[in-house]
Design an enzyme around this catalytic site. Sequence first.
Site, PDB file in Angstrom:
ATOM      1  CG  HIS A 288       3.890  10.576 -26.128  1.00  0.00           C
ATOM      2  ND1 HIS A 288       2.538  10.619 -26.264  1.00  0.00           N
ATOM      3  CD2 HIS A 288       4.336  11.549 -25.315  1.00  0.00           C
ATOM      4  CE1 HIS A 288       2.121  11.385 -25.633  1.00  0.00           C
ATOM      5  NE2 HIS A 288       3.161  12.144 -24.930  1.00  0.00           N
TER       6      HIS A 288
ATOM      7  CE  LYS B 221      -1.564  12.856 -15.219  1.00  0.00           C
ATOM      8  NZ  LYS B 221      -2.117  12.960 -16.608  1.00  0.00           N
TER       9      LYS B 221
ATOM     10  CD  GLU C 109      -4.860  15.004 -15.835  1.00  0.00           C
ATOM     11  OE1 GLU C 109      -4.975  13.914 -15.587  1.00  0.00           O
ATOM     12  OE2 GLU C 109      -4.255  15.139 -16.849  1.00  0.00           O
TER      13      GLU C 109
ATOM     14  CG  HIS D  81      -0.404  15.380 -25.034  1.00  0.00           C
ATOM     15  ND1 HIS D  81       0.561  16.463 -25.309  1.00  0.00           N
ATOM     16  CD2 HIS D  81       0.520  14.539 -24.419  1.00  0.00           C
ATOM     17  CE1 HIS D  81       1.794  16.248 -24.583  1.00  0.00           C
ATOM     18  NE2 HIS D  81       1.714  15.042 -24.197  1.00  0.00           N
TER      19      HIS D  81
ATOM     20  CG  ASN E 248      -3.185  16.432 -21.471  1.00  0.00           C
ATOM     21  OD1 ASN E 248      -2.223  15.642 -21.240  1.00  0.00           O
ATOM     22  ND2 ASN E 248      -4.059  16.609 -20.650  1.00  0.00           N
TER      23      ASN E 248
ATOM     24  CE  LYS F 149       4.230  16.878 -15.758  1.00  0.00           C
ATOM     25  NZ  LYS F 149       4.357  15.559 -16.178  1.00  0.00           N
TER      26      LYS F 149
ATOM     27  CG  HIS G 259      -3.222  10.644 -27.228  1.00  0.00           C
ATOM     28  ND1 HIS G 259      -2.044   9.824 -26.639  1.00  0.00           N
ATOM     29  CD2 HIS G 259      -3.125  11.122 -25.965  1.00  0.00           C
ATOM     30  CE1 HIS G 259      -1.639  10.047 -25.365  1.00  0.00           C
ATOM     31  NE2 HIS G 259      -2.459  11.017 -25.063  1.00  0.00           N
TER      32      HIS G 259
ATOM     33  CD  GLU H  25       5.650  15.830 -23.803  1.00  0.00           C
ATOM     34  OE1 GLU H  25       5.052  16.747 -23.128  1.00  0.00           O
ATOM     35  OE2 GLU H  25       5.127  15.072 -24.196  1.00  0.00           O
TER      36      GLU H  25
ATOM     37  NE  ARG I 210      -0.991  16.373 -13.890  1.00  0.00           N
ATOM     38  CZ  ARG I 210      -0.327  15.864 -12.956  1.00  0.00           C
ATOM     39  NH1 ARG I 210      -0.399  15.793 -11.566  1.00  0.00           N
ATOM     40  NH2 ARG I 210       0.642  14.804 -13.128  1.00  0.00           N
TER      41      ARG I 210
ATOM     42  NE  ARG J 132      -3.976  -2.100   2.142  1.00  0.00           N
ATOM     43  CZ  ARG J 132      -3.808  -3.204   2.980  1.00  0.00           C
ATOM     44  NH1 ARG J 132      -3.054  -2.966   3.765  1.00  0.00           N
ATOM     45  NH2 ARG J 132      -4.673  -4.082   2.861  1.00  0.00           N
TER      46      ARG J 132
END
Lengths: 361, 361
Positions: A262, A140, A234, A245, A242, A224, A249, A182, A238, A118
């Site tokens: 990417h 993340k 998010e 993105h 993207n 960032k 994607h 990025e 935030r 945990r």
Amino acid sequence: MQTLTVDLGDRSYPIYIGPGLLRNKELYSPHVKGRQVLIVTNETVAPIYLDDVKSALTDYQVDTVILPDGEKYKDLDTLNMIFDELLDRRHNRTTTLVALGGGVIGDMTGFAAATYQRGVNFIQVPTTLLSQVDSSVGGKTAVNHPLGKNMIGAFHQPQAVIADTDTLETLPLREMAAGMAEVIKYGLISDSEFYLWLQDNVAGLMSGDDESLAEAIYRSCENKADVVAQDEREGGIRATLNLGHTFGHAIEAHQGYGKWLHGEAVGAGMMMAADLSKRLGYLTEKDEHDLLRLLQAAHLPVKGPKDMSCDDYISRMAVDKKVLDGALRLVLLKGIGQAYITSDVPRDLLEETLMAYGAAR
Amino acid sequence: MQTLTVDLGDRSYPIYIGPGLLRNKELYSPHVKGRQVLIVTNETVAPIYLDDVKSALTDYQVDTVILPDGEKYKDLDTLNMIFDELLDRRHNRTTTLVALGGGVIGDMTGFAAATYQRGVNFIQVPTTLLSQVDSSVGGKTAVNHPLGKNMIGAFHQPQAVIADTDTLETLPLREMAAGMAEVIKYGLISDSEFYLWLQDNVAGLMSGDDESLAEAIYRSCENKADVVAQDEREGGIRATLNLGHTFGHAIEAHQGYGKWLHGEAVGAGMMMAADLSKRLGYLTEKDEHDLLRLLQAAHLPVKGPKDMSCDDYISRMAVDKKVLDGALRLVLLKGIGQAYITSDVPRDLLEETLMAYGAAR
């Protein structure tokens, strides 16, 4: 060495940036609370850097997991290799995981740390430009599911990030460019001054100048971190991270993940976002042209793949994870350094943009 | 119906306790934020209660996963069945998972909710006494690994717990007893008044009296919630909730998990903890005798299995998850309602206790 603190209250942590850091014992020891360390890395990185990192951790019980290299192994089965080793070697709740590698290793090791007993501590040692500027800030962590990328994960902050700029010397040019996408993104969304600096320094960055790289990494992480500190989970701002993105994607999904990197897809995606922003009256022709030149200097594609139609884009964009209750939300620009989020994009302008930078008719 | 609020700041949530609750639409709707719900249950519970729960959720897109029943399926592979359904049915970040079943279903559904798209909401509908008094408070979620129970998990609080006392009518006596072990535990560790009440009401509880059951569940959850509110992440006082568990885990591990129910092992384990506390001068002969009678009235074992030796206990206890850096820590009693944690237990007294209540010579 530069040190940046990511300010998240009792989950704050430092990012150390500079050459020769990954073998520096003193950067690890304040962040290892127990007597056990598990280094997680992959088959590509291990032969180059594993011994260096081990040599900085001689005071602890050090175990190692070497995962196969590649996004396709970022799944629950491979994750379980980390748990197997932790349990087999009887790591307890005070153990510290060290993620040595790029974004895939960072995401998986972070998720293992988030969920082993945990939650245990971990240290990021990112070895690609992309992971140094992107995954080292934000907390993340995730693995992929056959039906979607990063669908299983958690928010879990590291104890420290050690971004050794020397590791970029061994990075292939395409991956360097993917990281630059990025870096450029941070300038576009929130830092016009940094964006100007990038235009002046892109050549030095691409040729591996240590000082410029450290500066670019610092400024990227700082930008960032500012956004993440405002919105750790998010809910709102935030999402501006993207930029490019949603288009990106669509490209990755259409081509099959792994064909375009990417960052390459994000590069073309940012060009589309900029073009659409121009059509909405927010950017000038010169802004658009400058971005085109910057992306080219960073060896990034500025257009999508030739075989994608408008419909290919639009149908892929509509199932993107960022779509909330059916409405397509896009991150666009009100100016260089000023991103905003909108779900009000005229279909005809979107198609014009796709025609200009993405899609075959 | 009684309502207890578990106070955890912005993660606070209500526990609704009483008969006939699981088909009450109004208990769900304030806690479902999106339009999608996934009910996770198992093959045993589904035929009895699934339709009732579905009938309370007619306003939403409701999907269902029915897992195989049993602790042995509490693993990453079975967990993945939940992710498969969520992704196959395109559940987004606003989805709500509903855990309908006992502790295994609650732990797995909670962990799926903790990690699906990095965290979504969930509602617990516990259908066993054990899960109503234990896993509905505390936010612990997990799956097992072949090398250890609950080794992969997260802390994740539910939006609400709906504890329908009617579900206990269909519960086998052994499982009822196993739940009572945890109920008695709350009296022992922190609530001497409740402990006296239990001595007076154990017969009514075991015969399924609704009002007594609601009261016992309320007081148990209240006691656990008090402890958890003080120590959400288990740094200190929360460990007192493990009274009897270190002995109990030794029994479970020695017998092979599943032979003794967890609550049965905890019953015998609490008897050992009380006996050891008596030998340390903290409990009286009468305290010990009263506990023996209470456990017997609750149909719980008061001694460990006949084939376990002192060494069997001690070697198993030493590898228990609660052992920190090698020292055996035990939860013992300074009096009824006063648990404390110690790593200072004379070996000879421990052996005397094991000889009296656990071990063959």
